[in-house]
Design a protein around this motif. Sequence first.
Motif, mmCIF file in Angstrom:
data_model
loop_
_atom_site.group_PDB
_atom_site.id
_atom_site.type_symbol
_atom_site.label_atom_id
_atom_site.label_comp_id
_atom_site.label_asym_id
_atom_site.label_seq_id
_atom_site.Cartn_x
_atom_site.Cartn_y
_atom_site.Cartn_z
ATOM 1 N N ARG A 141 0.864 -1.178 0.000
ATOM 2 C CA ARG A 141 0.000 0.000 0.000
ATOM 3 C C ARG A 141 0.901 1.230 0.000
ATOM 4 O O ARG A 141 1.671 1.471 0.939
ATOM 5 C CB ARG A 141 -0.898 -0.019 1.245
ATOM 6 C CG ARG A 141 -1.987 1.029 1.238
ATOM 7 C CD ARG A 141 -2.978 0.744 2.365
ATOM 8 N NE ARG A 141 -3.644 1.965 2.782
ATOM 9 C CZ ARG A 141 -4.751 2.438 2.188
ATOM 10 N NH1 ARG A 141 -5.301 1.762 1.199
ATOM 11 N NH2 ARG A 141 -5.294 3.564 2.604
ATOM 12 N N VAL A 142 0.806 1.972 -1.098
ATOM 13 C CA VAL A 142 1.775 3.040 -1.348
ATOM 14 C C VAL A 142 1.054 4.384 -1.509
ATOM 15 O O VAL A 142 -0.008 4.447 -2.139
ATOM 16 C CB VAL A 142 2.579 2.733 -2.634
ATOM 17 C CG1 VAL A 142 3.507 3.886 -2.979
ATOM 18 C CG2 VAL A 142 3.366 1.434 -2.460
ATOM 19 N N ALA A 143 1.636 5.418 -0.941
ATOM 20 C CA ALA A 143 1.021 6.756 -1.007
ATOM 21 C C ALA A 143 1.577 7.549 -2.191
ATOM 22 O O ALA A 143 2.796 7.669 -2.352
ATOM 23 C CB ALA A 143 1.277 7.511 0.290
ATOM 24 N N ASP A 190 -1.823 19.309 -2.711
ATOM 25 C CA ASP A 190 -1.835 19.897 -1.375
ATOM 26 C C ASP A 190 -1.048 19.050 -0.377
ATOM 27 O O ASP A 190 -1.046 19.318 0.815
ATOM 28 C CB ASP A 190 -3.288 20.064 -0.886
ATOM 29 C CG ASP A 190 -4.003 18.730 -0.770
ATOM 30 O OD1 ASP A 190 -3.334 17.670 -0.969
ATOM 31 O OD2 ASP A 190 -5.211 18.715 -0.487
ATOM 32 N N GLY A 191 -0.429 17.983 -0.864
ATOM 33 C CA GLY A 191 0.396 17.159 0.000
ATOM 34 C C GLY A 191 -0.339 15.987 0.618
ATOM 35 O O GLY A 191 0.279 15.091 1.190
ATOM 36 N N SER A 192 -1.677 15.946 0.492
ATOM 37 C CA SER A 192 -2.412 14.840 1.103
ATOM 38 C C SER A 192 -2.177 13.548 0.293
ATOM 39 O O SER A 192 -2.033 13.598 -0.923
ATOM 40 C CB SER A 192 -3.904 15.172 1.160
ATOM 41 O OG SER A 192 -4.410 15.326 -0.150
ATOM 42 N N SER A 203 4.373 10.932 -7.799
ATOM 43 C CA SER A 203 4.726 9.600 -7.314
ATOM 44 C C SER A 203 5.671 9.724 -6.137
ATOM 45 O O SER A 203 6.426 10.689 -6.037
ATOM 46 C CB SER A 203 5.374 8.795 -8.421
ATOM 47 O OG SER A 203 6.624 9.363 -8.778
ATOM 48 N N PRO A 204 5.620 8.751 -5.229
ATOM 49 C CA PRO A 204 6.554 8.757 -4.113
ATOM 50 C C PRO A 204 7.979 8.509 -4.611
ATOM 51 O O PRO A 204 8.154 7.910 -5.674
ATOM 52 C CB PRO A 204 6.067 7.598 -3.235
ATOM 53 C CG PRO A 204 5.335 6.688 -4.174
ATOM 54 C CD PRO A 204 4.735 7.582 -5.220
ATOM 55 N N VAL A 205 8.914 8.958 -3.871
ATOM 56 C CA VAL A 205 10.336 8.752 -4.123
ATOM 57 C C VAL A 205 10.835 9.446 -5.388
ATOM 58 O O VAL A 205 11.842 10.151 -5.363
ATOM 59 C CB VAL A 205 10.713 7.251 -4.179
ATOM 60 C CG1 VAL A 205 12.210 7.089 -4.458
ATOM 61 C CG2 VAL A 205 10.320 6.540 -2.897
ATOM 62 N N SER A 208 10.918 6.875 3.177
ATOM 63 C CA SER A 208 10.250 8.145 2.874
ATOM 64 C C SER A 208 8.880 8.233 3.534
ATOM 65 O O SER A 208 8.197 9.241 3.410
ATOM 66 C CB SER A 208 10.101 8.296 1.358
ATOM 67 O OG SER A 208 9.160 7.344 0.869
ATOM 68 N N GLY A 209 8.475 7.140 4.186
ATOM 69 C CA GLY A 209 7.184 7.150 4.861
ATOM 70 C C GLY A 209 6.009 6.944 3.922
ATOM 71 O O GLY A 209 4.865 7.170 4.290
ATOM 72 N N ASP A 210 6.262 6.483 2.715
ATOM 73 C CA ASP A 210 5.173 6.325 1.747
ATOM 74 C C ASP A 210 4.627 4.897 1.673
ATOM 75 O O ASP A 210 3.728 4.612 0.906
ATOM 76 C CB ASP A 210 5.672 6.745 0.354
ATOM 77 C CG ASP A 210 5.930 8.239 0.309
ATOM 78 O OD1 ASP A 210 5.093 8.989 0.850
ATOM 79 O OD2 ASP A 210 6.976 8.649 -0.240
ATOM 80 N N LEU A 211 5.225 4.021 2.468
ATOM 81 C CA LEU A 211 4.677 2.667 2.523
ATOM 82 C C LEU A 211 3.751 2.583 3.721
ATOM 83 O O LEU A 211 4.166 2.811 4.853
ATOM 84 C CB LEU A 211 5.815 1.638 2.659
ATOM 85 C CG LEU A 211 5.364 0.172 2.674
ATOM 86 C CD1 LEU A 211 4.775 -0.217 1.325
ATOM 87 C CD2 LEU A 211 6.519 -0.738 3.055
#
Length: 894
Positions: free
Chosen positions: A252-254, A259-261, A298-300, A392-395
Amino acid sequence: MSLEPNTATTPAATPTSPAVAGSGLVAERVPDKVSLDGLEERWGAVWREQGTYAFDRTATREQVFSIDTPPPTVSGSLHVGHVFSYTHTDLLARYQRMRGREVFYPMGWDDNGLPTERRVQNYFGVRCDPTLPYEPGFVPPHDGTDGKNVKPADQVPVSRRNFVELCERLTVDDERQFEALWRHLGLSVDWSNTYQTIDANARAVAQTAFLRNLARGEAYQAEAPGLWDVTFQTAVAQAELEAREYPGFFHRVAFHRPDGSPLHIETTRPELIPAVVALIAHPDDERYQHLFGTTVTSPVFDIEIPVLAHPAAEPDKGAGIAMCCTFGDLTDVQWWRELQLPTRSVVTRDGRLQRETPEWITSERGRAAYAELAGRTTTGARNALVEQLRASGDLDGEPAPTLRMTNFYEKGDKPLEIVTSRQWYIRNGGREEGAGVGLREALLGRGRELAFHPEFMRVRYENWVNGLNGDWLISRQRFFGVAIPLWYPVLEDGTVDHDHPIVPDEASLPVDPSSETPAGYTAEQRGVPGGFVGEADVMDTWATSSLTPQVAGGWLRDPDLFARVFPMDVRPQGQDIIRTWLFSTVVRSHLEHGSLPWKHAAISGWILDPDRKKMSKSKGNVVTPMGLLVEHGSDAVRYWAASARLGTDAAFEVGQMKIGRRLAIKVLNASKFVLSITEGAAASPADVTAPLDRAMLAALADVVDVATEAFESYDHTRALEATETFFWTFCDDYLELVKDRAYGGERWAAEATASARAALGLALDTLLRLLAPTLPFATEEVWSWWREGSVHRASWPVAAPLREAADGVGPAGLPAAGRALAALRKVKSEAKVSMRVGIVRAELGVPAAELPLVEAAAPDVRAAGRVADLTLVADETATDAVVVRAAELEQPPA
RNA sequence: GGGCGAUUGGCUCAGUGGUAGAGCGCCUCGUUCACACCGAGGAGGUCACUGGUUCGAACCCAGUAUCGCCCA
């Protein structure tokens, strides 16, 4: 004695023809002790010397029955399933030959393609490296490795030409062994008519057909995303796919809104995040309505991508919103195409992430992150990226294990990737454009035109054609195959101009563009600006085997032959390759000839092991086909195969083979007995006068009709069953009943004895012909005792002369007399005495309707039952059975 | 999820509207006279299940279950 199998037919329409020609009494030709042992070698040799199954090419198309024999893959080993289905074909071939058709029955060897490559790698311990030069006189490191694989690291790299030479060397050996097996099994193949799917003729046919497809716009090349096997480094066609469960993890990836959400997606392939081009949800999905048309990053890697709507998104799967990458699966390709998304490929042909950092990753941390993934396998990259996402806190949460259906190449063991490459295609109705417009409907029409046996197999064809989602990919990035016969100009700037291929003359085919030079160029111009390059790819095996009717039938090399055999009568094959071999052959024939390649398709089922599973290789290897044939005898194994109907899966049943062996032995013994009585004398139908003899022939006439009708409708099992059932009745009841009368002696009138002998002769003649397709060895053995030529060139029996001999008498007399005899046997059986014990006096109650029939056979019943005083009375209580009302045995029960 | 096929005696299978069949296996007996790689006789099944159509269903129709295969 002179054997002329091709001409010495004995037409069943005139069964009065002199039975024995040549020298020697029948009694001298019938062995004292009969045996099945050694018949395969003996008759196999005779058939070979006499050319019993040679095809007469002067026959007209109407006289010919042509078979598009499946060429077995020589690099695999033959297993019992092959014996099973090839026997089915041989039954049909032998029946048609006896019906007077000139049977075109070739044998091909499929030695083209990947299976041979793999076998050569293991057998000789080499692998192909096309960049190496040819090494004359090369000696491979191994010559046979007893089934043990040589590790890829230990394989010696050799040039393409050396590799192909080893392929050819190995397949010659295989083909010899296969032919020996088929001969032992008794296949009535014309062994002067064989082909290989890699031989020069097959290559010329495949290349010519391809060039004609190209000229008509039915073959084309395209640069497109396609399924790719990273192990074999080749493109893979839709028909070669196999969906398998493959374990993985949902991550599950953010992603991030402006707006950053966060916006969470779930993916099993996070390593493709650098290749993401959009997030996609279903247009009706309430949750994402407000996001359609916006962008996220996308993250990262910080790539900005749109959020889009497409109906192929599955709202109840994962988060309901999917990451579209180029390319993770076929849905991605669909989205990419239909939503016109950009191409951002990162996975290369060797299954690793590309080494250069893609230019669409622009952020500093993104480029740094990619550098850690570059050059790694997809699995390695996945693990690394998961760590980056975690950092990165995206997982969100931990990855959850899952099983997903993933596409595999049927011969591969890693999931297929999707890479973009230039490939060649042939139209097959999968895409409605260009020459493909209307093609799908036309091919469905061909399917309706083809007679499938059994009929229900047709839907597999229809399902496949209806489910096609692309044209037929025929190019393969392999070595041992038929070359795509093209070159391309090299422009002055050194780039290859794939849009203007250089095409050879048909007369020059087959060509190898990697070593031959196109007309108008010199060899020195290969690979230089202003010169040319050869197409490096080969055609997929199916692109050649889809032309087996043309290859075997002499399409290019022998138009006269081709006109006599094409379109062929029948394609026999397994149910598993309807979507590949059957369909692709229909495609090629439709495009080239505007017709079906054959009228009938005879589909054999699977062999199942005792657990109802498809016979596995390991088990198949325990019981080798040759071992089976030697152990049980070929006739016995054929009987087992013949007992299973087309399209029906059959159990591997040794018991059924034993029954077949028993039948074959019975044929020898019963025939020996009949011939010892009749002396093989000419059987004149006019001599048949006794009602029981007439009834027997009337019943046999019915059997001939049933068997003929069954064979005509591709039901060899019903033909065998009817014949076999009658044969046992003939042995157990009729032979026993007429034995005494046929021997003769003063108790019997000369006409009565002559009647029995004539009927026995006619019946034996007919039964041998009926059984010949199933039991070619036993019947040929018996035939040789009293006839000239081969039973397999004799004519199939017809009912009319048998009915004529029956002279209007119906078949019911035989079972009626048989029941009377059984009643007498039961008396002895229950008294526990020998069947040879006489009966002083017996009274049988017979159903009124049967009484005249039994009375007509009374002397035979009395003789067979050894009854001194037999009384027959009508018995109303006996509706369908004969009852014993009284009996007195000669000696009291023990 | 869709499609196709299968489900009948212990086993392998026939049987598509009219009183359940075969072979193997099993039980009993026999056998120098074609056949011991044999012969004769016998026992053994509410035809997967539930409804329906029919005077009558293993068979036709609808549904269910189990197994196999193909396609998603």
